[in-house]
Every structure is written in structure tokens, then in C-alpha cells.
Scaffold this motif. Sequence first.
Motif, PDB file in Angstrom:
ATOM      1  N   VAL A  34       0.845  -1.209   0.112  1.00 49.75           N
ATOM      2  CA  VAL A  34      -0.166  -0.027  -0.033  1.00 49.75           C
ATOM      3  C   VAL A  34       0.958   1.405   0.162  1.00 49.75           C
ATOM      4  O   VAL A  34       1.843   1.311   0.741  1.00 49.75           O
ATOM      5  CB  VAL A  34      -0.956  -0.090   1.341  1.00 49.75           C
ATOM      6  CG1 VAL A  34      -1.824   1.336   1.224  1.00 49.75           C
ATOM      7  CG2 VAL A  34      -1.609  -1.331   1.387  1.00 49.75           C
ATOM      8  N   VAL A  36      -0.901   4.565  -0.478  1.00 51.51           N
ATOM      9  CA  VAL A  36      -1.826   5.678   0.065  1.00 51.51           C
ATOM     10  C   VAL A  36      -3.023   4.762   0.366  1.00 51.51           C
ATOM     11  O   VAL A  36      -3.508   4.155  -0.464  1.00 51.51           O
ATOM     12  CB  VAL A  36      -1.974   6.706  -1.033  1.00 51.51           C
ATOM     13  CG1 VAL A  36      -2.705   7.672  -0.554  1.00 51.51           C
ATOM     14  CG2 VAL A  36      -0.834   7.195  -1.751  1.00 51.51           C
ATOM     15  N   SER A  37      -3.436   5.127   1.487  1.00 52.90           N
ATOM     16  CA  SER A  37      -4.693   4.636   2.147  1.00 52.90           C
ATOM     17  C   SER A  37      -5.812   5.983   2.443  1.00 52.90           C
ATOM     18  O   SER A  37      -5.420   7.117   2.707  1.00 52.90           O
ATOM     19  CB  SER A  37      -4.493   3.882   3.681  1.00 52.90           C
ATOM     20  OG  SER A  37      -5.761   3.846   4.072  1.00 52.90           O
ATOM     21  N   GLY A  38      -6.957   5.762   1.698  1.00 55.94           N
ATOM     22  CA  GLY A  38      -7.844   6.823   2.060  1.00 55.94           C
ATOM     23  C   GLY A  38      -8.896   6.402   3.133  1.00 55.94           C
ATOM     24  O   GLY A  38      -9.142   5.268   3.331  1.00 55.94           O
ATOM     25  N   ASP A  64     -10.385   1.853   1.362  1.00 58.71           N
ATOM     26  CA  ASP A  64      -9.657   2.397   0.054  1.00 58.71           C
ATOM     27  C   ASP A  64      -8.248   2.760   0.206  1.00 58.71           C
ATOM     28  O   ASP A  64      -7.728   2.892   1.277  1.00 58.71           O
ATOM     29  CB  ASP A  64     -10.215   3.732  -0.169  1.00 58.71           C
ATOM     30  CG  ASP A  64     -11.800   3.734  -0.617  1.00 58.71           C
ATOM     31  OD1 ASP A  64     -12.523   2.334  -0.594  1.00 58.71           O
ATOM     32  OD2 ASP A  64     -12.685   4.690  -0.351  1.00 58.71           O
ATOM     33  N   GLY A  65      -7.593   2.412  -0.951  1.00 57.65           N
ATOM     34  CA  GLY A  65      -6.170   2.750  -1.173  1.00 57.65           C
ATOM     35  C   GLY A  65      -5.580   2.381  -2.556  1.00 57.65           C
ATOM     36  O   GLY A  65      -6.572   2.015  -3.396  1.00 57.65           O
ATOM     37  N   ALA A  66      -4.352   2.568  -2.593  1.00 62.52           N
ATOM     38  CA  ALA A  66      -3.719   2.460  -3.905  1.00 62.52           C
ATOM     39  C   ALA A  66      -2.506   1.947  -3.572  1.00 62.52           C
ATOM     40  O   ALA A  66      -1.706   2.312  -2.501  1.00 62.52           O
ATOM     41  CB  ALA A  66      -3.660   3.713  -4.857  1.00 62.52           C
ATOM     42  N   TRP A  86      -6.043   0.230  -7.784  1.00 63.67           N
ATOM     43  CA  TRP A  86      -6.793   0.826  -6.684  1.00 63.67           C
ATOM     44  C   TRP A  86      -7.518  -0.105  -5.739  1.00 63.67           C
ATOM     45  O   TRP A  86      -8.117  -1.010  -6.446  1.00 63.67           O
ATOM     46  CB  TRP A  86      -7.497   1.960  -7.155  1.00 63.67           C
ATOM     47  CG  TRP A  86      -8.625   1.676  -8.247  1.00 63.67           C
ATOM     48  CD1 TRP A  86      -8.435   1.550  -9.618  1.00 63.67           C
ATOM     49  CD2 TRP A  86      -9.857   1.798  -7.925  1.00 63.67           C
ATOM     50  NE1 TRP A  86      -9.567   1.256 -10.357  1.00 63.67           N
ATOM     51  CE2 TRP A  86     -10.634   1.213  -9.486  1.00 63.67           C
ATOM     52  CE3 TRP A  86     -10.780   1.582  -6.927  1.00 63.67           C
ATOM     53  CZ2 TRP A  86     -12.063   1.034  -9.345  1.00 63.67           C
ATOM     54  CZ3 TRP A  86     -12.263   1.530  -6.833  1.00 63.67           C
ATOM     55  CH2 TRP A  86     -12.671   1.168  -8.094  1.00 63.67           C
ATOM     56  N   THR A  98      -6.626  -1.214   4.662  1.00 63.83           N
ATOM     57  CA  THR A  98      -5.515  -0.522   3.886  1.00 63.83           C
ATOM     58  C   THR A  98      -4.356   0.387   4.604  1.00 63.83           C
ATOM     59  O   THR A  98      -3.454   1.077   4.197  1.00 63.83           O
ATOM     60  CB  THR A  98      -5.934   0.210   2.722  1.00 63.83           C
ATOM     61  OG1 THR A  98      -6.686   1.577   3.099  1.00 63.83           O
ATOM     62  CG2 THR A  98      -6.878  -0.499   1.822  1.00 63.83           C
ATOM     63  N   ASP A 120      -2.829   9.088  -5.661  1.00 65.45           N
ATOM     64  CA  ASP A 120      -3.732   9.539  -5.072  1.00 65.45           C
ATOM     65  C   ASP A 120      -5.021   9.572  -5.517  1.00 65.45           C
ATOM     66  O   ASP A 120      -6.284   9.244  -4.791  1.00 65.45           O
ATOM     67  CB  ASP A 120      -3.390  11.201  -4.914  1.00 65.45           C
ATOM     68  CG  ASP A 120      -2.123  11.444  -4.067  1.00 65.45           C
ATOM     69  OD1 ASP A 120      -1.571  10.646  -3.290  1.00 65.45           O
ATOM     70  OD2 ASP A 120      -1.830  12.671  -3.975  1.00 65.45           O
ATOM     71  N   ALA A 123      -6.528   6.178  -4.617  1.00 63.98           N
ATOM     72  CA  ALA A 123      -6.974   6.236  -3.134  1.00 63.98           C
ATOM     73  C   ALA A 123      -8.075   6.779  -2.644  1.00 63.98           C
ATOM     74  O   ALA A 123      -8.654   6.613  -1.776  1.00 63.98           O
ATOM     75  CB  ALA A 123      -5.831   6.603  -2.345  1.00 63.98           C
ATOM     76  N   LEU A 334      -5.989  11.745   3.424  1.00 63.42           N
ATOM     77  CA  LEU A 334      -5.274  10.494   2.719  1.00 63.42           C
ATOM     78  C   LEU A 334      -4.056   9.933   3.925  1.00 63.42           C
ATOM     79  O   LEU A 334      -3.571  11.096   4.707  1.00 63.42           O
ATOM     80  CB  LEU A 334      -4.360  10.893   1.375  1.00 63.42           C
ATOM     81  CG  LEU A 334      -5.274  11.232   0.294  1.00 63.42           C
ATOM     82  CD1 LEU A 334      -4.566  11.532  -0.942  1.00 63.42           C
ATOM     83  CD2 LEU A 334      -6.191   9.891  -0.097  1.00 63.42           C
TER      84      LEU A 334
END
Length: 339
Positions: A34, A36-38, A64-66, A86, A98, A120, A123, A334
Motif C-alpha cells: 500500500v 496511499v490509504s484513503g 480504500d487505497g492504492a 486501486w 489498507t 492519490d 486512493a 489520505l
Amino acid sequence: MKAVIHRRNGGPEVLELVDRDLPSPGPGEVRVRVAVSGVNPTDVQARSGVARAGNFPEITPHHDGAGTVDAVGAGVDPGRVGRRVWLFMAAAGRPTGTAAEFTVVPAERAVPLPDGAGLDVGAALGVPALTAHRALTVAEDGPRRLRPGALRDRVVLAAGGAGAVGHAVIQLARWAGATVISTVSGPEKARLAGAAGAHHVVNYREGDPAGAIRDIAPDGVDVITEVALGANLELDLAVLRPRGTISTYANDGGRPVDLDVRRNMVLNARLQFLVLYTAGPRVLAAAVEDVTAAVADGALPVGEEHGLPLSRFPLDRTADAHRAVEGGAVGKILIDVTA
């Protein structure tokens, strides 16, 4: 690896940064590094106990994340390793969200991120974009899928266009060809809704908002995506066209909903409640496909200049990120998990 967990429900203080063994993907799963985690309101609600998070000894939060696929389990194409993805609903019915350097999810919940789209953007999709898609595809006279032209000649009203879901509604509806109106509470949020792509922005706290919307859409609005049903239902019914749809995904403020049954009957109004957890696999699969196509077209950018300010926190300040969401921070929160 580093991970944020909570072992009980409560305030942000229940979140802990811990060391955990690297998880291994099982059959049909992928492991994602991971980046970035949203953070979404639903993540905060799950941590606090307002929403059910599952009966697990410990939970790593965030849907959520990417990031990048790092390993795959049996039955998953090994060619997916190294692909940017994503993530959506990572923590739905599972303890592995995430907010960790690595997470394991079902392969279908790690979606290839189109070239040119930043992490970004990835995420910030998930809950907001999939909710927006669902809200725009439940009308009696409307499409079940989104693509350019799918909402041509339709009018969409995005309540709260400065929020993450409202922002995604504006972007997806505009990509699909709708005329987009957004209601906001002040000039700064009006600026953000306009930057997201709303054709018209109406301050519901000033003048005659129903009249202003009717001036734009004399025959009424086709779809209203609603974040505060109790507070806004009177305005919604004043501008909804016959056979129009109110898609409600939240009731911010918690005001009780006083439903005038006859008035809704006369309009043949559709009041559609929605949440992703019970939307069903076909609905989610269609939404994922359409949202990814919109990303590939460059239709879902994020950042201040695109109407969605980003606020960033490191992994060890995840509790502060939750406090920001609880405090009503405008934009997207984020977590930078890895450098």
C-alpha cells in the motif's frame, strides 16, 4: 511490516501502530504494497462502533487505497505482480484494511489503475466513486451503466458537492453528459463544486434555492444525490420532476425524515436508499468497470484545483486523520503509508 490496528471500538485513541508479520495471499487473493490509504466516514464509524466492522480480535481499518500488487495466491494470474491497483472495500467483512504497509484482499477488489492516473486518484476512488455511480444508476428512466453520453439531456443535482461523494457525483455525471447542479452552504464550497465541474452552483442558505434550481431546470431534476435527506427533503421535492429519483447515501445532521406520502405519490417519486455493503456483486462489478473507464478518460482528478483538497497524514498519525474526518474536514483525507 507496520500496520495500524484497533482491538476494540472507541475514539481515535484506540488506534495503535504495531509490527505484524507479512501476510500471505490465499487462493483468489492478492497482496498489495500500500502506498496511499484513503479515509472515509464509514471507516470512522466502523472504528467507533456506529457501523459494524466484523467480529475479529483486531482490525486494520480503511476500505480504500492504492499501491502495487506484491504477490498473488493460487488461481490468480502471476502477471498481476508489479501492477498498480486501486483498492475498494478492503476491510468489508475482513480484518485487513489498507492502513498497513501490506494488505491482502480478494483479487477483484484490487483493480488495475489506468496509466497516467496517480496513486492519490486511486486512493480517493473506492467508497466515494462507487457510491456516486450507484446513486446515478438507480433511476426508473435512467441508465444502469455510465459512459460518455449515458446521461445526456438529464439534469443531476448533487447535494453537498464539496464532499467526497458529491465531488465524485459531479465528475461522473459530467463525464456521462448530464447537466450538473450542486447545492452548497457557502462561497468556498461553491468554488470547490465549480472546480469539480458543476455547471451551476446554488447556495441553499441564501434566497430561494428551489426557484434558482427551477430557473435552470424548469421541468425539474431527474436525479438528486442526497447526503442530508432529513434536512433537504423539502427542497428535493420542490425541484424533482415526475418519476424523478432521490438517491440518498447519508443523512448528515441526523434530522428525522418527515415523509409526505401523497406528495411523493403524485410525483411518482423514487426514494432510493443505498450503501455499498449490500449493493450486490453485479452492481459493484459494473461500477468498478465504469469508474475505471472514467479514470482512464481523465474524468476523476483530485486536488484543490479539481475541487477535492487533499489532507495528508503519515501512517503513525492515523488517529489524527480520523479526528480530521470526525471534525468535518473538507476534501479527502489520505494516509501516506510508504514513501
